[in-house]
Design an enzyme around this catalytic site. Structure first.
Site, PDB file in Angstrom:
ATOM      1  N   GLY A   1       0.877  -1.170   0.000  1.00  0.00           N
ATOM      2  CA  GLY A   1       0.000   0.000   0.000  1.00  0.00           C
ATOM      3  C   GLY A   1       0.906   1.209   0.000  1.00  0.00           C
ATOM      4  O   GLY A   1       2.132   1.072  -0.032  1.00  0.00           O
TER       5      GLY A   1
ATOM      6  N   ASP B   1       2.888  -4.257  -8.256  1.00  0.00           N
ATOM      7  CA  ASP B   1       2.470  -3.028  -7.578  1.00  0.00           C
ATOM      8  C   ASP B   1       3.132  -1.799  -8.193  1.00  0.00           C
ATOM      9  O   ASP B   1       2.792  -0.680  -7.844  1.00  0.00           O
ATOM     10  CB  ASP B   1       2.788  -3.101  -6.077  1.00  0.00           C
ATOM     11  CG  ASP B   1       4.239  -3.454  -5.806  1.00  0.00           C
ATOM     12  OD1 ASP B   1       4.662  -4.557  -6.209  1.00  0.00           O
ATOM     13  OD2 ASP B   1       4.959  -2.626  -5.219  1.00  0.00           O
ATOM     14  N   ASN B   2       4.067  -2.015  -9.122  1.00  0.00           N
ATOM     15  CA  ASN B   2       4.684  -0.884  -9.813  1.00  0.00           C
ATOM     16  C   ASN B   2       4.201  -0.786 -11.259  1.00  0.00           C
ATOM     17  O   ASN B   2       4.827  -0.124 -12.079  1.00  0.00           O
ATOM     18  CB  ASN B   2       6.207  -1.004  -9.772  1.00  0.00           C
ATOM     19  CG  ASN B   2       6.762  -0.782  -8.377  1.00  0.00           C
ATOM     20  OD1 ASN B   2       6.112  -0.147  -7.540  1.00  0.00           O
ATOM     21  ND2 ASN B   2       7.934  -1.310  -8.108  1.00  0.00           N
TER      22      ASN B   2
ATOM     23  N   ASP C   1      10.167   3.758   7.158  1.00  0.00           N
ATOM     24  CA  ASP C   1      10.045   4.970   7.968  1.00  0.00           C
ATOM     25  C   ASP C   1       9.114   5.999   7.335  1.00  0.00           C
ATOM     26  O   ASP C   1       8.956   7.105   7.844  1.00  0.00           O
ATOM     27  CB  ASP C   1      11.428   5.588   8.197  1.00  0.00           C
ATOM     28  CG  ASP C   1      12.166   5.845   6.881  1.00  0.00           C
ATOM     29  OD1 ASP C   1      11.538   5.687   5.800  1.00  0.00           O
ATOM     30  OD2 ASP C   1      13.354   6.193   6.924  1.00  0.00           O
TER      31      ASP C   1
ATOM     32  N   ASP D   1       6.879   4.483 -10.608  1.00  0.00           N
ATOM     33  CA  ASP D   1       7.742   4.132  -9.480  1.00  0.00           C
ATOM     34  C   ASP D   1       9.184   3.910  -9.917  1.00  0.00           C
ATOM     35  O   ASP D   1       9.643   2.791 -10.089  1.00  0.00           O
ATOM     36  CB  ASP D   1       7.213   2.879  -8.750  1.00  0.00           C
ATOM     37  CG  ASP D   1       6.532   3.282  -7.454  1.00  0.00           C
ATOM     38  OD1 ASP D   1       6.293   4.497  -7.263  1.00  0.00           O
ATOM     39  OD2 ASP D   1       6.232   2.408  -6.632  1.00  0.00           O
TER      40      ASP D   1
ATOM     41  N   GLY E   1       3.072   3.231   1.523  1.00  0.00           N
ATOM     42  CA  GLY E   1       3.775   3.191   2.799  1.00  0.00           C
ATOM     43  C   GLY E   1       4.481   4.492   3.103  1.00  0.00           C
ATOM     44  O   GLY E   1       4.959   4.712   4.213  1.00  0.00           O
ATOM     45  N   ARG E   2       4.590   5.344   2.088  1.00  0.00           N
ATOM     46  CA  ARG E   2       5.231   6.649   2.306  1.00  0.00           C
ATOM     47  C   ARG E   2       4.680   7.716   1.369  1.00  0.00           C
ATOM     48  O   ARG E   2       5.113   8.861   1.410  1.00  0.00           O
ATOM     49  CB  ARG E   2       6.728   6.536   2.120  1.00  0.00           C
ATOM     50  CG  ARG E   2       7.121   5.939   0.776  1.00  0.00           C
ATOM     51  CD  ARG E   2       8.589   5.995   0.607  1.00  0.00           C
ATOM     52  NE  ARG E   2       9.055   5.137  -0.474  1.00  0.00           N
ATOM     53  CZ  ARG E   2      10.281   5.161  -0.919  1.00  0.00           C
ATOM     54  NH1 ARG E   2      11.139   5.988  -0.398  1.00  0.00           N
ATOM     55  NH2 ARG E   2      10.643   4.350  -1.887  1.00  0.00           N
TER      56      ARG E   2
HETATM   57  P1  AMP Z   1       8.697   0.265  -3.840  1.00  0.00           P
HETATM   58  O1  AMP Z   1       9.787  -0.751  -3.821  1.00  0.00           O
HETATM   59  O2  AMP Z   1       9.166   1.688  -3.635  1.00  0.00           O
HETATM   60  O3  AMP Z   1       7.775   0.120  -4.986  1.00  0.00           O
HETATM   61  O4  AMP Z   1       7.839  -0.033  -2.524  1.00  0.00           O
HETATM   62  C1  AMP Z   1       7.238  -1.262  -2.203  1.00  0.00           C
HETATM   63  C2  AMP Z   1       6.372  -1.097  -0.991  1.00  0.00           C
HETATM   64  O5  AMP Z   1       7.140  -0.675   0.140  1.00  0.00           O
HETATM   65  C3  AMP Z   1       5.263  -0.065  -1.134  1.00  0.00           C
HETATM   66  O6  AMP Z   1       4.154  -0.524  -0.404  1.00  0.00           O
HETATM   67  C4  AMP Z   1       5.887   1.161  -0.515  1.00  0.00           C
HETATM   68  O7  AMP Z   1       4.951   2.077  -0.050  1.00  0.00           O
HETATM   69  C5  AMP Z   1       6.676   0.561   0.632  1.00  0.00           C
HETATM   70  N1  AMP Z   1       7.843   1.388   1.001  1.00  0.00           N
HETATM   71  C6  AMP Z   1       8.975   1.580   0.286  1.00  0.00           C
HETATM   72  N2  AMP Z   1       9.828   2.368   0.958  1.00  0.00           N
HETATM   73  C7  AMP Z   1       9.228   2.702   2.116  1.00  0.00           C
HETATM   74  C8  AMP Z   1       9.589   3.493   3.252  1.00  0.00           C
HETATM   75  N3  AMP Z   1      10.775   4.110   3.331  1.00  0.00           N
HETATM   76  N4  AMP Z   1       8.701   3.605   4.259  1.00  0.00           N
HETATM   77  C9  AMP Z   1       7.526   2.969   4.204  1.00  0.00           C
HETATM   78  N5  AMP Z   1       7.117   2.212   3.180  1.00  0.00           N
HETATM   79  C10 AMP Z   1       7.952   2.074   2.154  1.00  0.00           C
HETATM   80 MG    MG Z   2       6.181   0.820  -5.645  1.00  0.00          MG
END
Ligand code: AMP
Ligand code: MG
Length: 489
Positions: free
Chosen positions: A88, A250-251, A123, A260, A90-91
């Site tokens: 979801g 998810d991307n 974070d 992303d 997350g940031r």
């Molecule tokens: P990503 O690899 O950036 O596509 O992220 C995959 C998942 O991890 C998604 O649900 C993001 O929201 C979550 N996510 C990535 N980096 C962070 C972070 N620093 N803090 C919280 N959630 C994160």
């Molecule tokens: Mg992502």
């Protein structure tokens, strides 16, 4: 009257049931300040062409306007082939949607806005380094004419954020026609919330594929569209030499927009098996795997849509993927070589070209640009790019002979000048090489944002000769070829 009363905002996603998201405000960073602002994109959506304090306060969460409805979207997805139900925003947060003068609606999203229920071990923050990379690359892709999310602006702060070392929290304002991913549909399928999934599909049709509404089989039509848009995006990536690096479901945007930006990379030397993601040990997301992985991702989406769409229709759409991708890709490659008519020997010309590019580790972008200069420069300058000059000469001779048989739509021969002029409109001179992004990041981390601004400006017009910017078209220095990009962002 506040600025927010003047722009045309909607909060239509927030009107969906709570199963789709969690409402949450951005958590402000400390001493937030502007790094850069995308004036052209801003004007398109009715924002001021200069960044203001009011905008900074609104986007960073210091003073959230009442017209926003900030929320973290819930989605899931397959990461490196394994289903993860816990994803979801997350940031990132969706703040609102804005309509341009022409009525085009886009999401306003901030990345790095703090913890949400979907932050897991993270974070909730994004660092300046990765935010600069996303800013530059999404704008570079837009300049290249490739479907992508956009970057409206970037802020930095004094909030420490810990990765391999201490860095600072940044906030990217991202705009996209949608933030709905394949993983949104997967979430509702795997949690058996099929009513919500149907509602999601209805909204996707209403907002993005209105031509499917009221048709006999609207959901199957929607899926066909998603397949087609994905095929086009992948063809564009392969033609320009772009590796995404983390093609998890998810991307993947349901609108086929590049989404992303993490450890992406443009090819320098033509290496089909190029892996840009340092953490991708198996090469699942290697450059030459992208077409296959996109089909894998579409199949995962199809599986999750099995309650809405007949199996036969899903299979038919998936079977079309390869046809569409090959159609788009071969058309693009023909344009890159300036071959507009089809002749039987063309297949051999393309095959030998790719073989020689790989065997000689020729710079992909430089090759196509140089071959678009045959009206102005000597053939020798193409041959000089190859180690095996004899084979290169042979290939170039056959290519030039082939070009001489080229006819325009009136059946007249096409001159070298005409052909090259067209080729230069599709073969970029400037791309976001890793080392260029790295220099902009190093400067930005020292508080100097001018290189970032220059690069962003340069990459808006990647096909133009920009004599004062000639040095940006240089091949990467040795240190710039071996930069490793981790997933940490
Ligand atoms: P990503 O690899 O950036 O596509 O992220 C995959 C998942 O991890 C998604 O649900 C993001 O929201 C979550 N996510 C990535 N980096 C962070 C972070 N620093 N803090 C919280 N959630 C994160
Ligand atoms: Mg992502």
């Amino acid at each position: 009257m506040s600025f927010w009363d003047i722009v045309t905002l909607t909060t239509r996603f927030s009107e969906l049931p709570k199963a789709f998201y969690t409402p949450i405000d951005p958590q402000p960073l400390s001493n937030t300040r502007w790094v850069t602002w995308n004036s052209d994109l801003a004007k398109h959506y009715g924002f001021p062409d200069k960044p203001t304090d009011e905008l900074l306060q609104a986007f960073s969460g210091q003073a959230v306007p009442k017209q926003f409805a900030p929320l973290a979207m819930k989605y899931a997805g397959h990461q490196f082939g394994v289903y993860n139900p816990d994803l979801g925003d997350g940031r990132g947060l969706l703040l609102a949607e804005v309509a341009s003068k022409s009525g085009q609606v886009a999401d306003i999203h901030v990345k790095g806005a703090g913890l949400t229920p979907y932050s897991r071990m993270g974070d909730g923050r994004a660092v300046l380094r990765s935010s600069v990379r996303e800013y530059l690359c999404s704008e570079a892709m837009a300049g290249l004419g490739i479907a992508t999310t956009r970057a409206l602006g970037l802020m930095t702060s004094d909030t420490p954020v810990y990765r391999e070392k201490q860095e600072y929290g940044a906030l990217l304002i991202r705009m996209a026609d949608t933030h709905i991913r394949f993983g949104h549909f997967e979430h509702f399928f795997y949690t058996n919330q099929l009513d919500q999934q149907k509602l999601l599909a209805d909204k996707v049709i209403e907002w993005y594929f209105p031509e499917c509404a009221g048709q006999e089989n609207p959901y199957a039509m929607m899926f066909n569209q998603i397949v087609d848009k994905t095929a086009l995006m992948i063809a564009q990536w392969q033609a320009v030499g772009f590796a995404h690096g983390v093609m998890n479901t998810d991307n993947m945007s349901i609108l086929g927009q590049t989404f992303d930006y993490g450890p992406f990379g443009f090819l320098d030397d033509y290496q089909p098996e190029f892996i840009c993601n340092h953490s991708d040990y198996q090469g699942r997301y290697a450059f030459d795997q992208q077409p296959r992985i996109a089909l894998w991702n579409l199949s995962a989406l199809a599986h999750s849509l099995s309650a809405l769409i007949e199996r036969e229709d899903l299979e038919q759409a998936l079977n079309q993927y390869e046809v569409q991708l090959n159609g788009y890709f071969s058309e693009m490659m023909r344009k890159k070589l300036g071959l507009f008519t089809r002749l039987p020997e063309d297949g051999a010309i393309f095959d030998t070209m790719f073989e020689l590019l790989a065997a000689n580790k020729v710079d992909y972008t430089r090759f196509f640009r140089q071959i678009s200069m045959l009206d102005k420069a000597k053939p020798q300058e193409v041959i000089d790019l190859f180690l095996d000059r004899e084979q290169a000469t042979q290939w170039l001779d056959s290519y030039i002979a082939r070009c001489e048989r080229e006819l325009n739509s009136e059946g007249e021969p096409v001159s070298t000048a005409q052909r090259c002029e067209k080729m230069r409109q599709v073969n970029p001179k400037y791309i976001l090489r890793n080392y260029l992004a790295q220099i902009a990041i190093d400067r930005a981390e020292e508080g100097d944002f001018s290189e970032l601004e220059r690069l962003a400006e340069l990459l808006k017009k990647p096909f133009d000769e920009q004599p004062h910017n000639e040095h940006y078209a240089k091949l990467p220095p040795e240190w710039g070829k071996t930069l490793e990009i981790s997933c940490s962002s």
